[in-house]
Structure formats: C-alpha cells, structure tokens
Design an enzyme around this catalytic site. Structure first.
Site, PDB file in Angstrom:
ATOM      1  CB  SER B  24      -0.915   0.006   1.221  1.00  0.00           C
ATOM      2  OG  SER B  24      -0.140   0.086   2.393  1.00  0.00           O
ATOM      3  N   GLY B  25       0.279   2.345  -0.402  1.00  0.00           N
ATOM      4  CA  GLY B  25       1.003   3.621  -0.421  1.00  0.00           C
ATOM      5  C   GLY B  25       0.006   4.739  -0.206  1.00  0.00           C
ATOM      6  CB  THR B  26       0.308   8.438  -0.380  1.00  0.00           C
ATOM      7  OG1 THR B  26       1.022   8.355  -1.612  1.00  0.00           O
ATOM      8  CG2 THR B  26       1.266   8.681   0.756  1.00  0.00           C
ATOM      9  CE1 TYR B  27      -0.941   2.387  -4.654  1.00  0.00           C
ATOM     10  CE2 TYR B  27       1.076   3.627  -4.257  1.00  0.00           C
ATOM     11  CZ  TYR B  27       0.416   2.420  -4.383  1.00  0.00           C
ATOM     12  OH  TYR B  27       1.095   1.242  -4.231  1.00  0.00           O
ATOM     13  CG  ASP B 160       9.682   6.958  -7.027  1.00  0.00           C
ATOM     14  OD1 ASP B 160      10.729   7.127  -6.371  1.00  0.00           O
ATOM     15  OD2 ASP B 160       8.664   6.441  -6.546  1.00  0.00           O
TER      16      ASP B 160
END
Lengths: 301, 438
Positions: B24-27, B160
C-alpha cells in the site's frame, strides 16, 4: 530538408474516424446538428474563459477543451440529452488541471457558473482579465454548489469511461515554437514575436472550431497551418520551397486547415448573433426547452 | 476518441479473483489477482502477450480535508494519462482500467519479483552475502536501460526509479513499474517543479535535485540507474542518506529542506562537485541550494576529496573474485562512473549507456553457464553477450513476492469514507428516453 517525424505517442493524438464524425449520440437522440455545434462552441468558450479566470496555463485549458470535444464525438460519445454541457465543461477543466495545477471544486464551480451567465457568455475573451475581480467575488450558495459539485464529479467519471480512460492530449504549442525556430523567424526578434503571438492566437481559435480541428488533425499539422496563416497576416517571409512538408504536413491538409481557421471569425459572429439575449442551454432541462421551442417555432421539422 | 459505450460496465469482482494483498502507499493499495475462469476470461498485455496474473492498483478517491469526495484521485489521473500511451516489453504493461464506485482500479501485468527483493535475497546469504552473478547484473542493466530509452524517447521522465520499482518476471524479463510520479518533459521552458516539490526517493535522487534545480531533465533517471547498478553490485544502497523532513505542519507549500545528509553521503564517495566540472547552465553557483552545499563542503575535508568511486568499486569487486560467472570488469566501473556524473549534461543518456562497452564487449556466456537450450541473447544491436532472460543459467530460484492473505478484500467498501453499492458513476439508472427527430 529532411522530414521531421517522431513516433513518440506523446506528440500524437488519437483522431476521430470518418464514421465517428458522421453522426453523434446527441444527433441520434434528436438534437439538430446546428444546435449541437452551438452548444459545443459555447462549452469550449466557457472552458477557455473559466480557465483564464482561474489563471490556468493555456496548455491546461487547451487540454480541457480537447477532452470536452472528444466526449461528444460519435455514437459511443456522450449525449447532450443525458449530460449537461456545463457539467462536462467544468469536469473537463477540473480534470485537466488536476495532475499539476489542481483547483478546488468550489473554485471551479464558482468561476464556471459566473462565466455561464448570459451576461458573460459571449464577452470578448481577450478582455476577461478586466473581469477577474468580479469573478473572484462571485460565490454560489451552498445548495447550488453541492448540486453543481455532484454533477461535475459524476461528469468526470463519465468522461473517463467514454474516452476509455485516455486523457492524454498532445498539443501543438511546443511544436509551434520548435518549428518557428527551425524556420529561423527569431533572427528578427520583433517580427518573430509578432508571428508567434499570431500563430498562438490561431491555435487557440482552432480549439473552438466547429470542424473539431484538434480531433481531426495532429498537432504538427495544426502548428504548421497556424504558422502559415500567421506569416501571411503579419507579412513575414518564409522559405519559398514547400517548407510545411518538413513538418509532416501536405498541401491539401494545410489548405483545409487554413480555410478552417479563416472561417472561425464568421462562425463566431453568427453564433453571437444567434444567441444574442438568449441563454445557452447548459443543462439537459434547458436543452429540452430549446428543442420544444424550436418545434413550436416550426424550425424543428 | 470514445471507443466503447459506457453502458457496458465492468466490475472488478466479476473479472478477477483476488488472491492477496501486495502493498500500500499514499495512493491506495495493490492486490494480486487472477482472471476468473471462463472461455473469454484470458488476459492480454497491450503487446498481445497472454498474462497469467495481474496486479490491481486500487486508488483511493480524493478527499478535500479528508471529508468531502473531490473526484477521481489525482495520482490516478496522472498515471492513467501516461500508462494508456505506453507499450514496451521493459515497461510494466497496463491491461485495463476499471472505474467502480468512485475508485479507479488500474490492472497491470504481475511480476513475481522486484530488484529490491532480489538484492535482499542475496544480501541475506551468509557470511558475506552472495554476489548477484555478473551476467545477471548486466542483463538487468541492459533491460532497464532499454525500457528507459523507450520512456525518454516518448518524452517521459520516470522520476522514481529505485529497486522496488523495477519488476522482474519469472522468465527473467525486467520491467520498469510504478509510473505514479512520471512526467512529460517536451514542453520548452516548462518547470517540472511546479506540480510537486520533491521527486525521487532520496537515496536515488540526483545531485541537481538535491541542489534545488527546477528545470531538470531525463538525466535524473540515469543517476538513479547508476545508484541501482551500484546497489546490484554491493547489495546495499551506495548513498544511504537520512531524509531531512520539513519542519512544522506539512503542506504543499512547505519548501523541502536541503538534504544535507544525502548530499554528504554522495560527497563521501565522489568528493565535491567542482565548479569547473559543472560547465552547463545552470552553473553550479547559481543552484538554489549552493550556499548550503558550500557550507557542507567546507565542514570537512572528507567531503572535498571523498574515498573515490574507483576505491569504492574495487572494494566491492573483491567479493566477485571467486565467482565462477566472472566480474563486472573494468567496463562496469566506467559505466558506473559515467552514470554517477555530477553534471547532468555530462552524464550518459540511456541510449549512450546501452552502447557502452560494458554491454557491447560482453563475452558470450559459455556453454557451461547456459544450461537451457532455449537461452536467448538480447536481440538489441551491439548488445554482445547480454542475456535476454536475466535468470538464464542460474541454479538459484528466487522466492516470489510476498502476498498477504490477511487483507485481500478489494471491495470498494474497504476504504474509509467510501460507500458501497450503486453510485452514480457505477450504473446508469433511469436513462432518459431518446428524443426522436420530429
């Protein structure tokens, strides 16, 4: 000179097919072609005006107008009988600005509502900066905002679906600068600057074209035609040879685009006269009323 | 152009069986899934290859002040615009996009491994860690640069690149993934700084970014590739700095602080960035963070001289001495040095890097090394003996990426503030009757 081509997809657009241009979902749903053209034109102008007032760069505004234009194309496109032009125009602008210059839904709704008023629908876009403070002070009520915001966000999702999630738009502005440099017009800075401004003005005008120039021609040909026409208007001499072929444009395409660009002034004047004192049917309900009015007036036959 | 009618709705659960949660990430979140069984349920990449498994990237809808829904996620809009335009064997392939109940689901081909996991696997083998075989490193680098040439020719800067974003399939195909930060760069004089203040994970961030450059170029990706190359050789990041966080409440307008520690880590290896070596515009002294950089430089002679990249490289090569696959050779050092060049204009671009002797003079693998009859060498011109499958001839089997069974609920209700069910963007209820021409 060698042909300058690039297979990079970022510099090319998916173009509308002849089949898609032949008819639209709106026309299938009973909207006359001239009314559809009027609403598309007004929607593109609304997007341009709102973008200026929101201080968005022209490239972002242009992307929004192209997304707005693409949405209505072909029988698989959106129908004006189902989606209000205001909703789609505001959503296109919101979506185009989102990646790097996001504006809040509140700002978009305020400004797009201000621009959609009859008083500002056909004002001179070049004088919009004078209206900046009026637009900033304009504030829709909470209820109006909530309803408009919901419609705008629903339209955003619709646009994505209809366009098959293809939101990339290649634009001719950067190419136009490169081509002008290649043509060495900046050796005379004053003439070069004048020519650039004029060419950019034509590229901005082409966004509003009823011939949907941005979805029927690639950016390289649009840039070439804008330069050709601008050079004629400001009397800047370009090479005697067929220089446009270097930029992936043939004579036939160039001719078509030049005629299309030159016809815009007449089209805009007609539209202004046609809608003078009347409100553009921005919503599905307003469109229904306009269609009923035409039937009663006997012009719907 | 509109190509498909919006009335044909697609739902994630109808098409895919989620087998687990990846990350998972901020998105939002990423899940692993398979196509549901059925005659027309095969999944194909954009280049026509059949795909066995997919990674579904689920974007959270945007919220204004974490309260009000503000439409399709900004990061989803960015990534969609790019991914729908890209198709290359060394770039992770987008299969389809699904919009369901206010969430965007981007379906990508699934890769079993990533470089971070491969590096960790080797680093954990005791006592000294086992080197990644030199032919494998060469193949990974060649494929990574091939993908990067494609992106840069298509005017895309990835921004990135790091081992975790470089995927590797079980067939040894290397793929650049996660274009969530990628940007177009063909617009003249258009500052790429405007949209987001900081890009590239700090350990892989190019010096021009650390020095505050706003008009950066694809060269930032090549610096990251150099860092990845070094990490493949050393099994740990070459410049492992500590990130300085902005003070106070973090907002978009918060200016990122000068990353002093990270710049220091680079200088400890490479020495200082000399003014005379940085001959392009913007000149080194005109960089926004130049005064901070000079203060750091003057704080210790270690920052001025550095240990030297050659000394660093030779130290790592000691561990390759007994490797039956050979060493990355002097050409490997030269490529690394040209990628880790302070001046972005002197740094190799992706195309030049592919033509470097490290690849073109690579010895063809011996029969003993190539155990598989179907072993293929890269078809790229001048690629010497570079393997197309980076795992070719390896006895070693890498563990697959960790997929958690605990949290594999991809339903749209699993995100806070998102209602489930037939939302307006989900189905067409009560479509107005068509008005026929009178």
């Amino acid at each position: 000179m060698a042909i300058i081509t690039s297979k990079a997809s970022q510099l090319w657009n998916p173009l509308a097919t002849a089949e898609q241009l032949a008819t639209s979902r709106s026309q299938q749903d009973g909207v006359p072609a001239d009314l559809e053209a009027s609403i598309r034109f007004a929607g593109a102008r609304l997007t341009q005006a709102a973008g200026i007032l929101l201080q968005l760069p022209q490239e972002t505004i242009a992307q929004a107008i192209v997304l707005f234009t693409r949405f209505w194309i072909g029988v698989d496109g959106g129908s004006l009988c189902e989606h209000g032009a205001w909703d789609v125009a505001s959503a296109s602008l919101y979506m185009a600005a989102k990646p790097s210059l996001a504006r809040s839904p509140r700002k978009i709704v305020n400004v797009c509502t201000y621009v959609a008023q009859p008083i500002s629908a056909f004002q001179d876009l070049s004088r919009l900066h004078d209206k900046k403070s009026a637009a900033e002070d304009y504030y829709v009520s909470e209820g109006t905002y909530e309803s408009a915001r919901k419609r705008m966000l629903d339209a955003e999702a619709r646009i994505l679906r209809v366009l098959g999630f293809q939101t990339h738009v290649a634009l001719p502005y950067a190419l136009c600068i490169n081509y002008l440099q290649a043509l060495n017009v900046f050796s005379n800075p004053s003439a070069g600057s004048q020519l650039t401004k004029r060419a950019f003005a034509h590229l901005n005008t082409a966004l509003l074209s009823p011939q949907l120039l941005y979805v029927t021609h690639q950016p390289c040909t649009l840039a070439t035609a804008a330069i050709y026409l601008a050079a004629r208007e400001v009397a800047v001499k370009l090479p005697n040879e067929e220089w446009w072929e270097v930029f992936d444009t043939n004579r036939e395409e160039l001719g078509f685009l030049v005629v299309g660009l030159m016809s815009m002034e007449g089209f805009a004047t007609e539209e202004k006269a046609k809608w003078d004192g009347r409100e553009i049917p921005w919503t599905v309900e307003a469109l229904e009323k306009e269609l009923d009015r035409r039937i009663l007036a006997g012009s719907g036959e | 152009m509109p190509s498909s009618n919006y009335s044909t709705k697609k739902r994630v659960a109808d098409r895919y069986k989620v087998v687990g949660f990846i990350s998972s990430g901020t998105y939002g979140r990423v899940y692993k899934a398979h196509a549901k069984q059925g005659p027309d349920r095969k999944i194909y990449a954009r280049d026509g290859r059949e795909i066995q498994a997919v990674a579904i990237k689920k974007f959270k809808p945007d919220k204004e002040g974490e309260v009000q829904y503000t439409g399709i996620s900004q990061s989803a809009i960015r990534e969609m615009a790019l991914c729908t335009e890209l198709a290359h064997i060394n770039v992770i392939s987008l299969v389809e996009i699904i919009l369901e109940a206010k969430c965007i689901f981007m379906v990508f081909e699934y890769a079993e491994h990533d470089l971070l996991q491969i590096i960790h696997h080797h680093a954990q083998i005791q006592p000294q860690g086992s080197r990644i075989p030199a032919p494998m490193v060469r193949s990974i680098m060649h494929q990574l640069l091939t993908g990067l040439v494609y992106l840069h020719e298509d005017w895309v800067i990835h921004r990135d690149l790091k081992p975790a974003n470089i995927m590797v399939t079980s067939q040894g195909s290397v793929k650049i993934g996660d274009l969530g930060l990628a940007r177009l760069f063909y617009k003249p004089l258009h500052s790429l700084f405007s949209g987001d203040k900081v890009v590239v994970t700090i350990w892989y961030r190019a010096p021009e970014l650390l020095l505050g450059s706003r008009h950066y170029t694809p060269a930032i990706d090549l610096w990251a590739v150099g860092c990845i190359f070094a990490e493949l050789l050393a099994l740990k990041p070459i410049f492992k700095g500590e990130e300085a966080k902005p003070e106070g409440k973090k907002t978009m307008s918060t200016l990122a602080p000068f990353q002093k520690n990270q710049m220091g880590q680079i200088m400890l290896v490479l020495g200082e960035a000399k003014r005379e070596n940085w001959q392009v515009s913007p000149l080194l002294p005109s960089m926004p963070e130049y005064s901070q950089y000079m203060a750091l430089r003057n704080s210790s002679t270690r920052f001025q001289t550095g240990m030297g990249l050659k000394a660093w490289y030779d130290d790592k090569m000691k561990l390759y001495q007994s490797d039956p696959h050979g060493t990355p050779s002097a050409e490997g050092f030269d490529l690394l040095a040209r990628l880790l060049e302070y001046d972005p204009n002197k740094r190799l671009n992706a195309k030049q890097a592919l033509k470097h002797p490290y690849f073109t003079k690579a010895a063809k693998p011996s029969a003993a090394e190539v155990t598989d009859v179907s072993a293929k060498l890269s078809t790229t011109a001048d690629s010497g003996g570079v393997l197309e499958n980076c795992f070719q001839g390896l006895k070693e089997k890498y563990p697959s990426r960790k997929v958690s069974q605990d949290d594999n609920d991809i339903r749209t209700g699993s995100l806070p503030g998102t209602k489930r069910g037939g939302l307006p963007d989900d189905s067409f209820i009560g479509r107005p009757a068509k008005r026929m021409k009178e």
